[in-house]
Design a protein around this motif. Structure first.
Motif, PDB file in Angstrom:
ATOM      1  N   ALA A 177     -32.407 -48.160  43.365  1.00  0.00           N
ATOM      2  CA  ALA A 177     -33.748 -48.701  43.586  1.00  0.00           C
ATOM      3  C   ALA A 177     -34.826 -47.658  43.308  1.00  0.00           C
ATOM      4  N   ALA A 178     -34.582 -46.389  43.684  1.00  0.00           N
ATOM      5  CA  ALA A 178     -35.576 -45.338  43.464  1.00  0.00           C
ATOM      6  C   ALA A 178     -35.752 -45.043  41.982  1.00  0.00           C
ATOM      7  N   VAL A 179     -34.646 -45.021  41.227  1.00  0.00           N
ATOM      8  CA  VAL A 179     -34.745 -44.804  39.778  1.00  0.00           C
ATOM      9  C   VAL A 179     -35.501 -45.957  39.125  1.00  0.00           C
ATOM     10  N   GLU A 180     -35.203 -47.184  39.547  1.00  0.00           N
ATOM     11  CA  GLU A 180     -35.914 -48.342  39.006  1.00  0.00           C
ATOM     12  C   GLU A 180     -37.402 -48.259  39.337  1.00  0.00           C
ATOM     13  N   HIS A 181     -37.728 -47.920  40.571  1.00  0.00           N
ATOM     14  CA  HIS A 181     -39.126 -47.843  41.014  1.00  0.00           C
ATOM     15  C   HIS A 181     -39.895 -46.790  40.224  1.00  0.00           C
ATOM     16  N   SER A 182     -39.370 -45.568  40.171  1.00  0.00           N
ATOM     17  CA  SER A 182     -40.081 -44.493  39.480  1.00  0.00           C
ATOM     18  C   SER A 182     -40.116 -44.733  37.973  1.00  0.00           C
ATOM     19  N   GLY A 183     -39.063 -45.350  37.423  1.00  0.00           N
ATOM     20  CA  GLY A 183     -39.045 -45.640  35.994  1.00  0.00           C
ATOM     21  C   GLY A 183     -40.104 -46.652  35.595  1.00  0.00           C
ATOM     22  N   GLN A 185     -44.725 -38.427  44.759  1.00  0.00           N
ATOM     23  CA  GLN A 185     -45.559 -39.262  45.614  1.00  0.00           C
ATOM     24  C   GLN A 185     -45.075 -40.710  45.608  1.00  0.00           C
ATOM     25  N   GLU A 186     -44.637 -41.201  44.452  1.00  0.00           N
ATOM     26  CA  GLU A 186     -44.096 -42.558  44.393  1.00  0.00           C
ATOM     27  C   GLU A 186     -42.863 -42.689  45.275  1.00  0.00           C
ATOM     28  N   LEU A 187     -42.019 -41.659  45.283  1.00  0.00           N
ATOM     29  CA  LEU A 187     -40.830 -41.702  46.134  1.00  0.00           C
ATOM     30  C   LEU A 187     -41.201 -41.562  47.604  1.00  0.00           C
ATOM     31  N   ALA A 188     -42.266 -40.790  47.893  1.00  0.00           N
ATOM     32  CA  ALA A 188     -42.746 -40.703  49.269  1.00  0.00           C
ATOM     33  C   ALA A 188     -43.222 -42.077  49.748  1.00  0.00           C
ATOM     34  N   TYR A 189     -43.986 -42.772  48.903  1.00  0.00           N
ATOM     35  CA  TYR A 189     -44.401 -44.135  49.251  1.00  0.00           C
ATOM     36  C   TYR A 189     -43.183 -45.038  49.420  1.00  0.00           C
ATOM     37  N   ALA A 196     -40.956 -53.681  40.771  1.00  0.00           N
ATOM     38  CA  ALA A 196     -40.325 -54.735  39.981  1.00  0.00           C
ATOM     39  C   ALA A 196     -40.965 -54.798  38.603  1.00  0.00           C
ATOM     40  N   MET A 197     -40.150 -54.807  37.569  1.00  0.00           N
ATOM     41  CA  MET A 197     -40.659 -54.791  36.202  1.00  0.00           C
ATOM     42  C   MET A 197     -41.454 -56.051  35.865  1.00  0.00           C
TER      43      MET A 197
END
Length: 686
Positions: free
Chosen positions: A313-319, A336-340, A359-360
């Protein structure tokens, strides 16, 4: 006594102690400023809100409404994938948008439940059925996702996710999409008792086809047809605003249409759901749940198995965040995105919510609405809250087949095309193997194991490459010994033109370091060179809402002691020295391609890029991956990048786009010895 004095003297002169003392003193001096920067970075809204233009409000409201209408059916559908009551998909969707308004570093990203999170959550729900309520299991996994996200984000350890290469991610997401479609086929066809697992699922689906429900099939396949027609129509006529609006809200329209049909057909058949012509979702929302911390004993049981869920999920989110930042010309902060990501999942779990992430599909629609800032997220939150409190009666009649149709149409585009895997094959056998291992293990064992196998293969492969490095004999038939000696001794001219920037890779260029290397190169260029003025690189207030790039660049220039920004030279020529690069993969190829694109955005289309000391092995990888390269002097000006044998030859070669001609002259230094200086005279292009 003499021994004591000797010991004290040795300690005072000890290099390690002295170095440690210097570093401690430097850290103490930098601590107040660094702490202030750190706290400000955790709330990006402090930087962009004062620059908010009230004229952007219309775009933000429209985007927020559109994404909110998408989020309602998707939230219900992805909760169904997670095997929790579907209303918990809505409970999961209201808080993350509000938090993103304050903590997000993109204007486009839409967060909430995703198909990937739903599927990986369902595995834990299945294993713990009978011991805990499904919603409690989902909330506990969301809590641990939050803990991992906050640890990685606040400690700025986002680089660890770079070990998940693009081929692994392609194989993983493709397997997830196929698994989700198989899991929804029983609801689409009205079949019962279809077993989990790819092999068992395919067998049961076909063996139970004679018992499929006719009316359920009609509802399900009509929903797919409806969604597909709206999607293809908008792509066929992209300039038609009405079709675009219908396509953007197609999932919501599908939900409204078939819920109305379900109500009209099944309501008169009485309260007994067994008399209904098809199964309904029976959504019951009577407001938000009372917040409470997830069960501590349950958290201990799912802590380790949540790691794969967090990584995916984190790779998808940051990607997704990074992709739309590049597309729309602003910078995102991965840490910061991962902190959120961590904060949103941790606090969202208190409301019995499942995990959330970027979500893409929703992000793409948000971007298409020309959203201007994260302020649109507040509108999205309001839409979800209204649905929770006011629409429970209508949502009760949603057909399960309609939710299955929405899910299938949403995840189908996530399946990578065969040409993608063929490109991995052409570029690197290791990339192809890692993607195939991840794909097939995920399909026939489980997704967590597939991801771990793919990452494990890459780690072993990198270690083996470092241990058993290949040695290749270099032929000198095409160059005399004298020429080689002159080229080696000459190197780079002593006075390089100020519009040239040279970078040398210190190691192999591959998935583990490609993003960091690309970022470092761009930072060096932006720090020391002026941009080509345009709407892309104009004043921040004229460009867009984000101040992340402006703040980051200001700090870099302050550190580099750049006093007069107006005196910075333009950027005309970038030289990349590959002399130490003995390994190159597809992920690096993509980042190299993005580097060239971002450079042209910053420095203008006329900037040239030249590669130096590219080995035969690396060149083959570039060409097989589709990167346009050729020998020096053979470019046909179609974007092909030229390869030079040395840095000196790359610096001295004539400029193609600017019409500059290199010329070496002898100048006298203070020691009366001659030194090379490069002058450029600009001539008009023929």
């Amino acid at each position: 006594m003499d021994s004591a004095k000797k010991f004290i003297s040795e300690q005072r002169n000890d290099y390690t102690w002295n170095r440690a003392g210097e570093l401690t003193a430097q850290g103490a001096r930098a601590l107040p400023t660094a702490s202030a920067y750190y706290l400000i970075d955790k709330l990006p809204i402090i930087g962009w809100l004062p620059k908010y233009n009230y004229r952007w409000l219309v775009n933000d409201v429209i985007a927020g409404l559109t994404v909110g209408l998408m989020l309602i059916p998707q939230g219900l559908s992805y909760a169904k994938i997670a095997k929790i009551p579907v209303q918990y998909g809505l409970y999961s969707s209201w808080l993350p948008p509000m938090l993103y308004t304050f903590m997000g570093t993109t204007k486009d990203l839409s967060t909430g439940p995703t198909s990937l999170i739903g599927l990986l959550t369902s595995y834990a729900v299945d294993d713990l059925t009978g011991q805990y309520a499904p919603s409690d299991v989902a909330a506990a996994m969301a809590c641990m996702m939050g803990v991992y996200g906050m640890a990685v984000g606040f400690l700025k350890l986002g680089f660890l996710l770079e070990f998940v290469s693009l081929p692994i991610l392609s194989g993983f997401i493709t397997a997830v999409a196929i698994t989700i479609i198989l899991k929804q086929t029983d609801s689409l066809l009205g079949e019962d008792d279809v077993r989990d697992g790819t092999a068992h699922g395919v067998h049961d689906i076909f063996s139970k086809l004679p018992s499929a429900g006719l009316y359920t099939c009609i509802i399900g396949f009509t929903g797919i047809l409806f969604l597909t027609i709206l999607d293809k129509s908008a792509k066929r006529w992209p300039k038609n605003k009405v079709l675009w609006l219908l396509s953007a809200s197609r999932a919501f329209l599908c939900l409204v249409l078939f819920t109305g049909v379900s109500y009209a057909v099944n309501k008169p058949r009485g309260p007994d759901t067994d008399n209904f012509l098809w199964e309904i979702a029976a959504v019951k929302t009577d407001g938000l749940r009372t917040p409470m911390f997830p069960k501590t004993d349950l958290i201990g049981k799912i802590a380790t198995r949540t790691i794969a869920l967090f990584v995916g999920a984190a790779v998808e989110h940051s990607g997704v965040a990074r992709a739309f930042g590049v597309r729309n010309n602003y910078e995102t902060d991965q840490s910061q995105e991962l902190a959120y990501f961590g904060v949103a999942n941790f606090f969202n779990s208190f409301f019995h919510a499942m995990g959330v992430g970027g979500a893409m599909s929703r992000t793409s629609v948000n971007s298409s609405c020309n959203v201007k800032s994260p302020l649109s997220q507040l509108v999205t939150m309001a839409v979800v809250l209204i649905s929770i409190y006011e629409l429970s009666g209508a949502l009760y009649w949603i057909p399960k087949a309609t939710l299955a149709a929405i899910i299938i149409c949403a995840v189908w585009p996530l399946i990578s095309k065969p040409i993608t895997f063929y490109t991995y094959w052409k570029t690197s056998l290791a990339d192809f193997i890692s993607s195939m291992l991840t794909l097939w293990v995920s399909l026939f064992i489980n997704n967590e194991t597939g991801l771990l196998v793919g990452v494990g293969f890459n780690i072993v492969y990198v270690l083996l490459r470092q241990t058993f490095s290949r040695v290749r004999t270099i032929s000198s038939d095409d160059q005399s010994e004298l020429e080689q000696m002159i080229d080696q001794s000459r190197g780079v001219p002593r006075n390089t033109p100020n519009d040239v920037r040279i970078f040398r890779f210190n190691n192999s260029f591959f998935f583990a370091n490609s993003y960091a290397v690309r970022t470092a190169i761009l930072d060096g260029i932006r720090t020391n060179h002026a941009p080509m003025y345009s709407t892309v690189n104009g004043a921040e207030a004229e460009r867009n809402w984000s101040v992340v790039a402006e703040t980051h660049l200001r700090r870099l220039r302050k550190k580099a002691k750049v006093q007069d920004i107006s005196a910075l030279p333009p950027m005309r020529l970038l030289i990349l020295d590959f002399v130490k690069v003995n390994h190159f993969d597809y992920t690096a190829l993509r980042h190299l391609n993005d580097l060239v694109k971002e450079l042209k955005k910053y420095a203008g289309k006329d900037v040239e890029v030249r590669f130096v000391n590219v080995s035969y092995y690396v060149r083959q990888r570039m060409e097989r991956g589709g990167f346009l390269v050729c020998d020096a002097g053979k470019s046909d000006d179609n974007g092909t990048i030229e390869l030079y044998p040395s840095i000196a030859s790359a610096v001295l070669a004539p400029r193609k786009n600017s019409g500059a001609v290199a010329e070496v002259v002898q100048v006298k230094g203070d020691d009366s010895s001659s030194a090379e200086e490069v002058n450029y005279s600009h001539q008009e292009k023929a």
